[in-house]
Design a protein around this motif. Structure first.
Motif, PDB file in Angstrom:
ATOM      1  N   CYS A  25     -20.581  84.198  14.425  1.00 23.67           N
ATOM      2  CA  CYS A  25     -19.271  84.019  13.809  1.00 23.67           C
ATOM      3  C   CYS A  25     -18.590  82.740  14.257  1.00 23.67           C
ATOM      4  O   CYS A  25     -17.382  82.704  14.467  1.00 23.67           O
ATOM      5  CB  CYS A  25     -18.384  85.230  14.101  1.00 23.67           C
ATOM      6  N   LYS A  44     -10.683  88.796  12.564  1.00 21.64           N
ATOM      7  CA  LYS A  44     -11.554  87.763  11.998  1.00 21.64           C
ATOM      8  C   LYS A  44     -12.453  88.392  10.946  1.00 21.64           C
ATOM      9  O   LYS A  44     -13.079  89.421  11.197  1.00 21.64           O
ATOM     10  CB  LYS A  44     -12.407  87.125  13.091  1.00 21.64           C
ATOM     11  N   ILE A  45     -12.509  87.753   9.779  1.00 20.39           N
ATOM     12  CA  ILE A  45     -13.440  88.163   8.743  1.00 20.39           C
ATOM     13  C   ILE A  45     -14.502  87.075   8.594  1.00 20.39           C
ATOM     14  O   ILE A  45     -14.179  85.900   8.438  1.00 20.39           O
ATOM     15  CB  ILE A  45     -12.742  88.440   7.382  1.00 20.39           C
ATOM     16  N   GLN A  46     -15.756  87.485   8.706  1.00 19.16           N
ATOM     17  CA  GLN A  46     -16.871  86.552   8.549  1.00 19.16           C
ATOM     18  C   GLN A  46     -17.260  86.488   7.077  1.00 19.16           C
ATOM     19  O   GLN A  46     -17.648  87.496   6.477  1.00 19.16           O
ATOM     20  CB  GLN A  46     -18.062  87.019   9.372  1.00 19.16           C
ATOM     21  N   SER A  48     -19.617  85.248   3.851  1.00 18.74           N
ATOM     22  CA  SER A  48     -21.074  85.208   3.721  1.00 18.74           C
ATOM     23  C   SER A  48     -21.600  83.796   3.527  1.00 18.74           C
ATOM     24  O   SER A  48     -22.798  83.547   3.663  1.00 18.74           O
ATOM     25  CB  SER A  48     -21.520  86.068   2.535  1.00 18.74           C
ATOM     26  N   GLY A  80     -19.309  81.201   6.725  1.00 16.92           N
ATOM     27  CA  GLY A  80     -20.683  81.633   6.881  1.00 16.92           C
ATOM     28  C   GLY A  80     -21.598  80.451   6.648  1.00 16.92           C
ATOM     29  O   GLY A  80     -21.174  79.300   6.648  1.00 16.92           O
ATOM     30  N   THR A  85     -26.353  82.087  10.953  1.00 16.51           N
ATOM     31  CA  THR A  85     -25.132  82.874  10.849  1.00 16.51           C
ATOM     32  C   THR A  85     -25.436  84.223  10.212  1.00 16.51           C
ATOM     33  O   THR A  85     -26.088  84.297   9.193  1.00 16.51           O
ATOM     34  CB  THR A  85     -24.089  82.136  10.008  1.00 16.51           C
ATOM     35  N   VAL A  87     -23.454  88.080   9.416  1.00 18.67           N
ATOM     36  CA  VAL A  87     -22.334  89.013   9.529  1.00 18.67           C
ATOM     37  C   VAL A  87     -22.724  90.202  10.400  1.00 18.67           C
ATOM     38  O   VAL A  87     -21.954  90.641  11.272  1.00 18.67           O
ATOM     39  CB  VAL A  87     -21.911  89.498   8.119  1.00 18.67           C
ATOM     40  N   LEU A  91     -20.842  91.486  13.765  1.00 17.73           N
ATOM     41  CA  LEU A  91     -20.190  92.788  13.899  1.00 17.73           C
ATOM     42  C   LEU A  91     -20.707  93.547  15.112  1.00 17.73           C
ATOM     43  O   LEU A  91     -19.932  94.158  15.853  1.00 17.73           O
ATOM     44  CB  LEU A  91     -20.423  93.615  12.628  1.00 17.73           C
ATOM     45  N   CYS A  96     -16.709  89.367  15.162  1.00 17.51           N
ATOM     46  CA  CYS A  96     -15.844  89.477  13.981  1.00 17.51           C
ATOM     47  C   CYS A  96     -15.596  90.955  13.736  1.00 17.51           C
ATOM     48  O   CYS A  96     -16.387  91.811  14.146  1.00 17.51           O
ATOM     49  CB  CYS A  96     -16.450  88.785  12.754  1.00 17.51           C
ATOM     50  N   GLY A  99     -16.871  91.820   7.779  1.00 17.61           N
ATOM     51  CA  GLY A  99     -17.622  90.711   7.206  1.00 17.61           C
ATOM     52  C   GLY A  99     -18.006  90.960   5.761  1.00 17.61           C
ATOM     53  O   GLY A  99     -17.985  92.101   5.285  1.00 17.61           O
ATOM     54  N   SER A 101     -21.090  90.654   3.220  1.00 15.77           N
ATOM     55  CA  SER A 101     -22.541  90.528   3.267  1.00 15.77           C
ATOM     56  C   SER A 101     -23.139  91.068   1.969  1.00 15.77           C
ATOM     57  O   SER A 101     -22.536  90.945   0.904  1.00 15.77           O
ATOM     58  CB  SER A 101     -23.089  91.271   4.498  1.00 15.77           C
TER      59      SER A 101
END
Length: 349
Positions: A25, A44-46, A48, A80, A85, A87, A91, A96, A99, A101
């Motif tokens: 992340c 935090k949002i990952q 894609s 991403g 990288t 997700v 996680l 993060c 995410g 994905s």
């Protein structure tokens, strides 16, 4: 374009992702807006992939204050793409909180023991397609026989699944090594190639080339994409927080669907300003992706929802790709059910 190769790898294999947790992340790039929001703090949002119009809903949710109104002091949008990288690894290592994905990556992680669940799907249809020329379109799997099709090594899993889903003998199609160069199509070296409907046909159109496409999702391989993925612990212990987040996301994506031009502007001029994005092209891509986001079921039941039938279709598609997983081990749509039951106005009008 090498970027599409990496993107395809991340979305269709993903088996190496869990081993790359510490790389998962990084690269925060433009982050969500900060402020004095209360309640759930910062998350935090990952994403894609790199910051383009594909994440327009997140840009609206951030820029219009939906995250803040939901109780988040900050939602950081992590880019991403790039080397390694994932997700899923992000996680499982806690780098993060949520995410975006796809089942073909999350399912292998779950099968390896990762305690993850998909709680919603932005794209009701995966963007994988056979891209061809308008003057000689490939519109049905049976049209593939005798054709030369460009397939990246990283797309082998989904390509073989398409052939299996349509009972096509691999020897009936000439598979050509491909590195995402559309000139191989326009010059006649290929009859079609495996690519993304949200980008390939649009780029050809921008070059003045009439292009056609055949979505895998419409021909025996229905898979969702841009799936909201979280740990089981988040579902069990932070359900209200997850509901608040997804509610803000729904509001953001309703705006994105309604205004492709603004979505493109946010992508090119603000969130992805370092990506050298073209506003006109991003606008066309936003229009194209709306067709994947807004389906009759999404209109009836709400954005991100999946019917029981769609879930089972995804499980069957994963099996064709060699991934045998139970629906209850991979999906949990009860959070969205509760959101829409509490506020039906969140549905598309």
């Amino acid at each position: 374009m090498a970027t599409l190769d990496r993107r395809a790898f991340l979305r269709t294999t993903g088996l190496a992702g869990l081993a790359l947790g510490l790389a998962a992340c990084g690269d925060s790039g433009a982050s969500g807006g900060s402020g004095s929001g209360s309640g759930f703090g910062a998350v935090k949002i990952q994403l894609s992939w790199k910051k383009n119009v594909e994440f327009a809903g997140e840009y609206f949710a951030d820029s219009k204050g939906y995250y803040k109104a939901a109780g988040f002091s900050q939602v950081e949008l992590l880019s991403g793409g790039g080397s390694g990288t994932s997700v899923e690894s992000g996680l499982t290592t806690g780098r993060c909180w949520i995410g975006l994905s796809t089942p073909t990556i999350t399912a292998p992680a779950v099968l390896q023991g990762a305690p993850l669940k998909i709680v919603g799907a932005t794209f009701q249809k995966n963007p994988f397609a056979i891209v061809s020329l308008g003057k000689s379109p490939i519109q049905d799997p049976k049209d593939l026989a005798g054709k030369k099709i460009g397939v990246q090594d990283s797309n082998e899993l989904v390509w073989n699944a398409l052939l299996k889903a349509n009972n096509l003998d691999p020897s009936s199609v000439t598979r050509v090594p491909f590195q995402s160069d559309p000139s191989m199509l326009t010059s006649g070296q290929l009859d079609g190639y495996v690519g993304f409907v949200t980008s390939g046909p649009v780029r050809l159109k921008m070059q003045g080339v009439d292009a056609a496409h055949m979505l895998f999702a419409d021909h025996g391989l229905p898979l969702v994409a841009e799936t909201f993925t979280v740990t089981q612990e988040t579902i069990d212990k932070e359900r209200d927080k997850l509901k608040a987040f997804l509610t803000a996301e729904i509001k953001g994506w309703k705006d994105a669907v309604a205004d492709p031009a603004k979505a493109a502007e946010l992508a090119a001029k603000t969130y992805g300003k370092d990506q050298n994005l073209d506003v006109a092209e991003q606008t066309e891509e936003a229009k194209m992706q709306n067709e994947l986001v807004v389906t009759p079921d999404a209109k009836a039941n709400g954005l991100f929802t999946m019917t029981a039938e769609l879930i089972e279709q995804n499980i069957a598609s994963l099996a064709k790709a060699g991934l045998t997983v139970k629906a209850e081990s991979l999906f949990d749509l009860t959070i969205l059910d509760e959101i829409y039951k509490a506020d039906a106005s969140l549905k598309l009008s």
